[in-house]
Scaffold this motif. Structure first.
Motif, PDB file in Angstrom:
ATOM      1  N   GLY A 120     -29.123 -15.292 -71.258  1.00 44.87           N
ATOM      2  CA  GLY A 120     -28.352 -16.491 -70.915  1.00 44.87           C
ATOM      3  C   GLY A 120     -27.589 -16.368 -69.611  1.00 44.87           C
ATOM      4  N   ILE A 121     -28.122 -15.571 -68.680  1.00 41.03           N
ATOM      5  CA  ILE A 121     -27.479 -15.377 -67.387  1.00 41.03           C
ATOM      6  C   ILE A 121     -27.722 -16.602 -66.509  1.00 41.03           C
ATOM      7  CG2 ILE A 121     -27.588 -14.007 -65.246  1.00 41.03           C
ATOM      8  CD1 ILE A 121     -26.316 -12.475 -67.582  1.00 41.03           C
ATOM      9  N   ALA A 122     -26.658 -17.075 -65.827  1.00 42.18           N
ATOM     10  CA  ALA A 122     -26.770 -18.289 -65.021  1.00 42.18           C
ATOM     11  C   ALA A 122     -27.075 -18.001 -63.558  1.00 42.18           C
ATOM     12  CB  ALA A 122     -25.467 -19.088 -65.113  1.00 42.18           C
ATOM     13  N   LEU A 123     -26.731 -16.799 -63.098  1.00 39.94           N
ATOM     14  CA  LEU A 123     -26.814 -16.517 -61.664  1.00 39.94           C
ATOM     15  C   LEU A 123     -27.239 -15.069 -61.471  1.00 39.94           C
ATOM     16  CD1 LEU A 123     -26.121 -17.632 -58.799  1.00 39.94           C
ATOM     17  CD2 LEU A 123     -23.841 -16.672 -59.111  1.00 39.94           C
ATOM     18  N   VAL A 124     -28.278 -14.878 -60.661  1.00 40.09           N
ATOM     19  CA  VAL A 124     -28.737 -13.522 -60.326  1.00 40.09           C
ATOM     20  C   VAL A 124     -28.468 -13.301 -58.845  1.00 40.09           C
ATOM     21  CG1 VAL A 124     -30.704 -11.944 -60.286  1.00 40.09           C
ATOM     22  CG2 VAL A 124     -30.522 -13.661 -62.099  1.00 40.09           C
ATOM     23  N   GLN A 125     -27.919 -12.162 -58.508  1.00 42.59           N
ATOM     24  CA  GLN A 125     -27.560 -11.923 -57.111  1.00 42.59           C
ATOM     25  C   GLN A 125     -27.921 -10.517 -56.692  1.00 42.59           C
ATOM     26  OE1 GLN A 125     -23.396 -12.883 -57.638  1.00 42.59           O
ATOM     27  NE2 GLN A 125     -22.794 -10.730 -57.603  1.00 42.59           N
ATOM     28  N   LEU A 126     -28.127 -10.360 -55.402  1.00 43.08           N
ATOM     29  CA  LEU A 126     -28.417  -9.044 -54.827  1.00 43.08           C
ATOM     30  C   LEU A 126     -28.135  -9.118 -53.341  1.00 43.08           C
ATOM     31  CD1 LEU A 126     -31.348  -9.228 -53.109  1.00 43.08           C
ATOM     32  CD2 LEU A 126     -32.188  -9.508 -55.430  1.00 43.08           C
ATOM     33  N   THR A 127     -27.997  -7.960 -52.722  1.00 44.73           N
ATOM     34  CA  THR A 127     -27.907  -7.921 -51.271  1.00 44.73           C
ATOM     35  C   THR A 127     -29.050  -7.065 -50.754  1.00 44.73           C
ATOM     36  OG1 THR A 127     -26.471  -5.966 -51.089  1.00 44.73           O
ATOM     37  CG2 THR A 127     -25.392  -8.114 -51.355  1.00 44.73           C
ATOM     38  N   SER A 128     -29.463  -7.353 -49.520  1.00 40.03           N
ATOM     39  CA  SER A 128     -30.557  -6.624 -48.907  1.00 40.03           C
ATOM     40  C   SER A 128     -30.159  -6.303 -47.470  1.00 40.03           C
ATOM     41  CB  SER A 128     -31.826  -7.480 -48.954  1.00 40.03           C
ATOM     42  OG  SER A 128     -32.904  -6.811 -48.347  1.00 40.03           O
TER      43      SER A 128
END
Lengths: 162, 162
Positions: A120-128
């Motif tokens: 039920g995760i609403a937002l996935v984030q990462l940095t590159s």
């Protein structure tokens, strides 16, 4: 894109550690100073134990032919913003050099997204790293939006007395 | 920069929640859909409980004259890369609109960095919306390097059956 390998994904175990260290040691762009020197092994063992003990972290490996060829770590973060958004942050994504361009990285990220949806995760984030334009296109193809700038600050660690 | 206020920093308590929600609801750029509508309160309460229960998260408030005027959340993440780097990720940074440009935000971030140093953290990271160039200069003044691109992907949550 031809997928001529068939990776399976699972959570990492302590036995995967040597292969995981080799993956990170082969990464020249990240410049994180990773090494297969046995003297550094206790540092990795300690980090692995911390990840394993964390209720909010999962470390995945992608396996082809019995070998660990890819990895990603996900961290679940609940924040107040967005009426209490549950996020997944993806870190430490690697695919073994000889196994790139086979769709394994895309399957690995989609595995993480599947886990995110299940929880039920609403937002996935990462940095590159800004030095990886290929990676940026890769994430954009997977549906990510480059909406933010990523800032890093290295500290000289001072061990607390407590 | 004139500092004509004297903020103190501490961990948030449940009683701070209404003021925290107001801070986020006033943020028009972030566009996270925050609201002071009482109907949304249970969502914030649930998120606050999750943050409080997490061994890897701390939610700070900056207080001036008994009022919550700033906040930031930090998450501790151990990763294998960098021989087992312990990172601090900073999220959900806000200063109340009428309390900006008084150095409160800088003190808040420095408070987070002090906590990071006390805990032997090697790397502090955050992302900032591309629409906030002032914030980018703010983080660079504090010593952060804009070395990465920040990617976000919103998911339609599907509640897991398990």
């Amino acid at each position: 894109m031809t997928i001529d390998t068939d990776p399976t994904f699972r959570q990492a175990t302590r036995d995967d550690l040597p292969e995981l260290i080799r993956l990170f040691a082969d990464d020249s762009i990240g410049g994180h100073g990773d090494t297969t020197d046995p003297a550094a092994l206790p540092l990795y063992e300690s980090a692995f134990a911390a990840i394993e003990a964390s209720p909010n972290d999962l470390l995945f490996v992608g396996v082809v032919g019995g070998e660990v060829v890819a990895t990603a770590q996900v961290t679940f973060i609940t924040s107040l913003t967005g009426r209490g958004t549950r996020r997944m942050a993806i870190e430490a994504v690697q695919t073994r050099a000889d196994m790139r361009c086979k769709g394994i990285g895309a399957r690995l990220i989609n595995h993480c997204l599947d886990i995110a949806r299940q929880r039920g995760i609403a937002l996935v984030q990462l940095t590159s790293n800004a030095k990886r334009p290929d990676a940026h296109r890769f994430y954009e193809r997977l549906g990510f939006e480059k909406s933010h700038a990523g800032f890093k600050l290295r500290l000289e660690p001072v061990r607390a007395s407590t």
